[in-house]
Design a protein around this motif. Structure first.
Motif, short mmCIF file in Angstrom:
data_model
loop_
_atom_site.label_atom_id
_atom_site.label_comp_id
_atom_site.label_asym_id
_atom_site.label_seq_id
_atom_site.Cartn_x
_atom_site.Cartn_y
_atom_site.Cartn_z
N ILE A 1 38.19 20.11 -19.48
CA ILE A 1 38.92 21.36 -19.29
C ILE A 1 40.25 21.25 -20.03
O ILE A 1 41.03 20.34 -19.77
N THR A 2 40.49 22.18 -20.93
CA THR A 2 41.77 22.16 -21.65
C THR A 2 42.82 22.84 -20.80
O THR A 2 42.51 23.68 -19.95
N GLU A 3 44.08 22.49 -21.06
CA GLU A 3 45.17 23.11 -20.29
C GLU A 3 45.23 24.62 -20.57
O GLU A 3 45.63 25.40 -19.72
N GLY A 4 44.78 25.00 -21.77
CA GLY A 4 44.76 26.42 -22.14
C GLY A 4 43.82 27.24 -21.28
O GLY A 4 43.99 28.44 -21.13
N ALA A 5 42.80 26.59 -20.72
CA ALA A 5 41.87 27.30 -19.84
C ALA A 5 42.27 27.10 -18.38
O ALA A 5 42.19 28.02 -17.57
N LEU A 6 42.73 25.88 -18.09
CA LEU A 6 43.01 25.54 -16.69
C LEU A 6 44.19 26.30 -16.08
O LEU A 6 44.05 26.93 -15.03
N TYR A 7 45.35 26.24 -16.77
CA TYR A 7 46.55 26.80 -16.14
C TYR A 7 46.48 28.32 -15.94
O TYR A 7 46.86 28.81 -14.86
N PRO A 8 45.98 29.08 -16.93
CA PRO A 8 45.84 30.53 -16.64
C PRO A 8 44.93 30.79 -15.44
O PRO A 8 45.20 31.67 -14.64
N ALA A 9 43.86 29.97 -15.33
CA ALA A 9 42.94 30.15 -14.19
C ALA A 9 43.66 29.84 -12.87
O ALA A 9 43.52 30.57 -11.89
N LEU A 10 44.45 28.77 -12.88
CA LEU A 10 45.19 28.40 -11.66
C LEU A 10 46.19 29.50 -11.28
O LEU A 10 46.32 29.87 -10.12
N ASN B 1 51.75 28.40 -23.82
CA ASN B 1 52.99 29.03 -23.38
C ASN B 1 52.83 30.54 -23.35
O ASN B 1 53.24 31.21 -22.41
N ARG B 2 52.19 31.10 -24.37
CA ARG B 2 51.97 32.55 -24.43
C ARG B 2 51.02 32.99 -23.31
O ARG B 2 51.17 34.03 -22.71
N GLN B 3 50.04 32.12 -23.03
CA GLN B 3 49.09 32.40 -21.97
C GLN B 3 49.80 32.42 -20.61
O GLN B 3 49.51 33.24 -19.75
N PHE B 4 50.75 31.50 -20.46
CA PHE B 4 51.54 31.41 -19.23
C PHE B 4 52.30 32.72 -19.02
O PHE B 4 52.41 33.21 -17.91
N LEU B 5 52.83 33.27 -20.12
CA LEU B 5 53.60 34.51 -20.00
C LEU B 5 52.72 35.67 -19.56
O LEU B 5 53.14 36.52 -18.78
N LYS B 6 51.48 35.67 -20.05
CA LYS B 6 50.54 36.71 -19.63
C LYS B 6 50.29 36.60 -18.12
O LYS B 6 50.21 37.59 -17.42
#
Lengths: 110, 215
Positions: free
Chosen positions: A44-53, B68-73
């Motif tokens: 699981i990449t952080e790009g997928a994990l953190y938005p899901a969390l 970082n951009r995803q976090f902002l969304k």
């Protein structure tokens, strides 16, 4: 998630299931646990994990706790009461999905 | 192998200089990067933090900035969800009705120019509420820059613009039906802004509580 798009739809269920088994977990810990359980098959990449969390947190399924660990701040995630109930639903949905796919792909085993 | 306070500070500053400006987002990325680097250092049995850090960033920097951009969304989504939750409060229709009858009373008791002047100030009421909360938490309470907190400015800006458009229509407030429409929309905007102020205060407080060790 690097391996396959097939796993993408199950990410939420994976996170909820892991948090259901552990009192609280942080992001990196989740990625490592998944890697360990799947023997490196699923990363699981952080790009997928953190938005899901964050999505689960915004939906009220997860609660967060910030603690100072090893010279830095760490954000722990844990299930809320609603999150615990939702985990049961999600796991049932996933089991049903696996059963259906089994019937389609390999009818003899279904 | 655990990183020192200086190593952590180095990662934090590096990310801040790479445009990861919000403390809450950076905090989570710092922990992720630090944990990965610690594992790499343990696996290769080295104490050379800078080299491992350099290798890590060569491999992952692009992804981290994308994250970082995803976090902002996610921060925007959190605001709108909190706002929708705030809207279903029993106070919302009460604020709307009070504003509606208040503005209608003003229309009945003042001439059209005064009425127009009053509704032109409506957006400022909501905006002042947000700015006051922002200043109190940033300056007086010394809270760092947090994603959700700063992204709150966007919905305020949207709500600020709507009455300005309505204000132009208020020139045509010649019959009762038009006046009721104008009063209704201005009351609705005021209600939305006040709900957003309440949501802002709630979010500011939760950040203050959650990240008190960071402030």
């Amino acid at each position: 998630m690097s391996n396959s798009k097939l796993y993408k739809g199950s990410l939420t269920t994976i996170i909820l299931k892991l948090l259901n088994e552990n009192d609280k977990m942080y992001g990196y810990e989740i990625t490592q646990r998944v890697k360990e359980l799947t023997k490196g098959e699923l990363k699981i990449t952080e790009g997928a994990l953190y938005p899901a969390l964050h999505k689960l947190e915004a939906e009220g399924l997860l609660d967060v706790e910030v603690a100072k660990v090893d010279n830095r701040l760490r954000k722990y995630y844990k299930l809320t009461e609603t999150g615990t109930k939702e985990t049961v639903n999600k796991l049932e949905e996933l089991a049903e999905y696996i059963k259906t796919m089994q019937a389609l792909v390999n009818p003899k085993l279904a | 192998m655990k990183l020192t306070k200086e190593d952590i500070q180095f990662i934090d500053t590096y990310l801040e200089n790479s445009d990861v400006v919000f403390a809450d987002i950076r905090m989570e990325i710092v922990d992720h990067v630090a944990s990965d680097i610690e594992d790499r250092m343990s696996a290769s049995n080295t104490t050379d933090f800078y080299n491992v850090f350099k290798d890590y960033m060569v491999q992952n920097k692009a992804q981290l900035l994308k994250d970082n951009r995803q976090f902002l969304k996610s921060a925007d989504m959190k605001i709108w969800k909190a706002f929708l939750k705030g809207l279903v409060s029993p106070l919302t229709p009460l604020i709307f009705l009070t504003s509606f009858f208040g503005f209608y009373f003003l229309y009945l008791n003042f001439n059209i120019e005064t009425f127009r002047l009053i509704i032109s100030y409506v957006p400022l009421i909501g905006l002042s509420g947000f700015l006051l909360t922002y200043v109190v938490y940033h300056k007086a309470k010394n809270l760092k820059r947090f994603s959700v907190v700063e992204r709150l400015a966007m919905p305020f800006w949207v709500f600020y613009q709507i009455p300005n458009i309505i204000f132009n229509f208020s020139y045509q407030a010649k019959n009762l039906a038009t006046v009721l429409w104008i009063v209704g929309i201005v009351s609705l905007v005021l209600t939305l802004m006040l709900v957003l102020v309440c949501v802002s205060i709630k979010l500011f407080k939760s950040y203050e509580k959650q990240y008190k060790t960071l402030a």
